[in-house]
Design a protein around this motif. Structure first.
Motif, short mmCIF file in Angstrom:
data_model
loop_
_atom_site.label_atom_id
_atom_site.label_comp_id
_atom_site.label_asym_id
_atom_site.label_seq_id
_atom_site.Cartn_x
_atom_site.Cartn_y
_atom_site.Cartn_z
N ARG A 121 78.70 21.74 42.15
CA ARG A 121 78.77 22.59 40.95
C ARG A 121 78.19 21.90 39.71
NH1 ARG A 121 81.82 27.17 39.22
NH2 ARG A 121 80.77 27.82 37.31
N ILE A 122 78.31 20.57 39.66
CA ILE A 122 77.93 19.84 38.45
C ILE A 122 76.88 18.79 38.77
CG2 ILE A 122 78.75 18.30 36.61
CD1 ILE A 122 81.51 19.56 36.93
N ILE A 123 75.89 18.65 37.89
CA ILE A 123 74.94 17.55 37.93
C ILE A 123 75.19 16.67 36.72
CG2 ILE A 123 72.50 16.92 37.75
CD1 ILE A 123 71.82 19.61 39.03
N CYS A 124 75.21 15.36 36.93
CA CYS A 124 75.29 14.41 35.82
C CYS A 124 74.03 13.54 35.85
CB CYS A 124 76.53 13.53 35.92
SG CYS A 124 76.62 12.26 34.63
N CYS A 125 73.37 13.41 34.70
CA CYS A 125 72.16 12.60 34.57
C CYS A 125 72.39 11.46 33.60
CB CYS A 125 70.99 13.45 34.06
SG CYS A 125 70.62 14.89 35.05
N GLY A 126 71.90 10.28 33.95
CA GLY A 126 71.96 9.13 33.06
C GLY A 126 70.61 8.89 32.42
N THR A 127 70.62 8.38 31.19
CA THR A 127 69.37 8.14 30.46
C THR A 127 69.24 6.68 30.07
OG1 THR A 127 70.15 8.39 28.16
CG2 THR A 127 69.72 10.42 29.41
N GLU A 128 68.08 6.34 29.57
CA GLU A 128 67.87 5.04 28.94
C GLU A 128 68.60 5.01 27.60
OE1 GLU A 128 63.37 5.91 29.43
OE2 GLU A 128 63.58 3.80 28.87
N GLN A 129 68.67 3.82 27.03
CA GLN A 129 69.17 3.69 25.67
C GLN A 129 68.17 4.33 24.71
OE1 GLN A 129 68.81 -0.08 23.58
NE2 GLN A 129 70.99 -0.02 23.09
N ALA A 160 73.27 5.55 24.82
CA ALA A 160 72.88 5.91 26.18
C ALA A 160 73.70 7.12 26.57
CB ALA A 160 73.11 4.75 27.13
N PHE A 161 73.11 8.05 27.30
CA PHE A 161 73.69 9.37 27.45
C PHE A 161 73.97 9.73 28.90
CE2 PHE A 161 71.23 9.18 23.64
CZ PHE A 161 71.95 9.89 22.69
N LEU A 162 75.07 10.48 29.08
CA LEU A 162 75.38 11.16 30.33
C LEU A 162 75.32 12.65 30.03
CD1 LEU A 162 78.45 8.99 31.36
CD2 LEU A 162 76.24 9.02 32.54
N VAL A 163 74.38 13.33 30.67
CA VAL A 163 74.14 14.75 30.40
C VAL A 163 74.61 15.56 31.61
CG1 VAL A 163 72.45 16.47 29.73
CG2 VAL A 163 72.13 14.09 29.03
N PHE A 164 75.40 16.61 31.36
CA PHE A 164 75.99 17.40 32.44
C PHE A 164 75.41 18.81 32.46
CE2 PHE A 164 79.02 14.12 31.37
CZ PHE A 164 79.52 13.72 32.59
N PHE A 165 75.17 19.31 33.69
CA PHE A 165 74.66 20.67 33.88
C PHE A 165 75.54 21.42 34.87
CE2 PHE A 165 71.00 18.01 32.84
CZ PHE A 165 70.40 18.73 31.81
N ASP A 166 75.69 22.71 34.64
CA ASP A 166 76.37 23.60 35.58
C ASP A 166 75.30 24.18 36.50
OD1 ASP A 166 77.42 26.06 36.76
OD2 ASP A 166 79.11 25.85 35.38
N ARG A 207 73.21 27.50 35.78
CA ARG A 207 71.88 27.02 35.38
C ARG A 207 71.83 26.69 33.89
NH1 ARG A 207 71.55 27.50 40.54
NH2 ARG A 207 69.81 28.57 41.54
N LYS A 208 72.89 26.02 33.41
CA LYS A 208 72.92 25.71 31.99
C LYS A 208 73.51 24.34 31.73
CE LYS A 208 77.47 27.74 30.95
NZ LYS A 208 78.19 28.78 30.18
N GLN A 209 73.23 23.81 30.54
CA GLN A 209 73.77 22.52 30.12
C GLN A 209 75.23 22.67 29.72
OE1 GLN A 209 71.09 20.15 27.64
NE2 GLN A 209 72.79 19.92 26.20
N MET A 210 76.04 21.69 30.11
CA MET A 210 77.47 21.77 29.83
C MET A 210 77.88 20.90 28.66
SD MET A 210 78.87 21.54 33.75
CE MET A 210 80.60 21.64 33.29
N GLY A 211 77.35 19.69 28.58
CA GLY A 211 77.77 18.78 27.53
C GLY A 211 77.15 17.41 27.71
N VAL A 212 77.49 16.50 26.80
CA VAL A 212 76.90 15.16 26.79
C VAL A 212 77.97 14.14 26.43
CG1 VAL A 212 75.18 13.67 25.68
CG2 VAL A 212 74.64 16.07 26.09
N TYR A 213 78.00 13.01 27.16
CA TYR A 213 78.77 11.84 26.76
C TYR A 213 77.79 10.82 26.18
CZ TYR A 213 82.65 13.36 29.87
OH TYR A 213 83.67 14.05 30.48
N PHE A 214 78.18 10.17 25.06
CA PHE A 214 77.26 9.18 24.49
C PHE A 214 77.97 8.01 23.83
CE2 PHE A 214 77.93 12.61 21.45
CZ PHE A 214 78.24 11.95 20.26
N ASP A 215 79.28 7.86 24.04
CA ASP A 215 80.02 6.76 23.40
C ASP A 215 80.42 5.65 24.37
OD1 ASP A 215 79.99 7.66 20.78
OD2 ASP A 215 81.77 8.92 21.06
#
Length: 411
Positions: free
Chosen positions: A170-178, A183-189, A193-201
């Protein structure tokens, strides 16, 4: 400039530089051939091999469906080769080919995952910032996931370094560079087919590995160049509440994996970029095992730690864990595994004869005892155990509590 950016720049050159181009450092076994055969009681040989490219492309990522009926290999040029596995003959048969991403710049793979238990839906992550969903029964991509800027979140880089999907697909989590000190964790449903939120702390440098728990769809482990391994409960409403535990590896995280210990507790393990291995009990925060590069080099009975390459940690059918390790010597000729038998002990397990490349990724089918490897010579290999091999079991990772201590602050 990050290590990830340096790799992309190097990959864009005419000839892709790799470990096989480096001059060998003299190396040898630390015991005789007879002792080696006695200690590594499991013997593996290639059951099948396929070359994925006539060019100098790495196999960077391998994935399999739950039944290991289909194997996908993601290449350094962003193409994906998909094979059916003949379970009887243990041979790989060409099934499908996903071409490289069309881009004026060099684009590489950053992960391949089957979306669910079946062999049809596959996710392909590329360094240009996309995760694409394909249904292998149909033509073309079925969905494309890419970050869209939110006014309350700092700017996110346009490239990805890693991704994973959760246990229920159900969920995709993507990691990014700094990027801009974050540095970000981006979540998609996936279904919406949409973006859910972002962790960045929670991370301060390039995120190098994200790994959802195999059964619990809400449990996520992430690792970074900052040396931290974070464990999240992603059903919580915000990042601070979602963060369950943090472990400081005091190195740079390369790869994460999930395991169970003897008491059915969740364990997260880490392979570092310096070739060390660490594992942690997620709930109470105890470090369960820690092996530095020379420890594992000695356990595979090789002399030079400078040649050593720790590839992966795999679960055995009996609940044990083994480490797959090789060397850069003679184009990766040496490939062996050792089982973790206690907090401070490694036992020789298997010797893989006839390896032709420096291995970059591996999969293990515990039910059939098959190992799949891919690497710098663009070869996917199916390894099968010799019929004469004698099973050597590793123990489950155990929590040894001679003295209870509080986890040290990770910073």
């Amino acid at each position: 400039m990050s290590d990830f950016n340096k790799y992309c720049e190097e990959a864009a050159k005419e000839e892709l530089p790799d470990s096989e181009d480096e001059e060998d450092i003299g190396d040898e076994d630390t015991c005789s051939a007879q002792d080696l055969a006695a200690e590594f009681q499991l013997k593996y040989h290639p059951q099948d091999e396929v070359s994925v490219s006539l060019q100098r492309e790495y196999v960077l990522s391998l994935a399999a469906d739950q039944e290991f009926s289909r194997i996908a290999a993601g290449l350094s040029n962003s193409a994906v080769h998909i094979y059916n596995l003949d379970s009887g003959a243990r041979k790989l048969e060409n099934f499908s080919y996903l071409p490289p991403t069309e881009s004026p710049h060099r684009v590489s793979i950053c992960g391949v995952r089957f979306l669910d238990e079946g062999p049809h839906n596959i996710l392909v992550g590329t360094t240009d910032g996309y995760v694409r969903l394909y249904d292998l029964r149909l033509r073309g991509e079925q969905a494309r996931f890419k970050y869209t800027q939110h006014p309350e979140v700092p700017p996110v880089p346009k490239s990805l370094s890693c991704f994973d999907r959760n246990a229920n697909g159900r969920i995709i989590c993507c990691g990014t560079e700094q990027f801009h000190s974050n540095a970000f964790l981006v979540f998609f449903d996936v279904r919406e087919r949409k973006q859910m939120g972002v962790y960045f702390d929670s991370h301060e440098d390039d995120i190098t590995s994200v790994r959802f728990h195999g059964q619990n769809p809400d449990l996520l482990a992430t690792g970074s160049v900052d040396g931290l391994v974070n464990v999240f409960d992603v059903k919580e409403p915000d990042e601070d509440e979602a963060l369950l535990n943090t472990f400081n590896t005091e190195s740079s995280v390369a790869r994460l994996a999930w395991h169970k210990n003897a008491y059915d507790k969740d364990i997260v393990s880490c392979v570092t970029t310096t070739g060390d291995f660490k594992s942690y009990e997620c709930e109470e925060g105890d470090e369960l095992s820690s092996f530095v590069r020379p420890d594992v080099t000695a356990a595979i009975r090789r002399r030079k730690a400078a040649n050593f390459n720790l590839i992966n940690a795999h679960n055995q059918e009996d609940g044990g864990v083994f480490l797959l390790a090789g060397t850069n010597f003679n184009k990766g000729e040496i490939l062996r595994s050792v089982s973790i038998t206690s907090k401070n002990s490694l036992q020789p397990l298997a010797n893989f004869h006839g390896n032709k490349q420096i291995v970059r990724d591996s999969l293990f089918d515990a039910k059939r005892g098959l190992l799949f490897t891919g690497g710098e010579s663009g070869i996917v290999t199916v390894w099968a155990q010799d019929a004469s091999g004698t099973a050597v079991g590793g123990e489950k990772l155990k929590v040894r509590k001679e003295k209870k201590s509080r986890k040290q602050a990770p910073y």
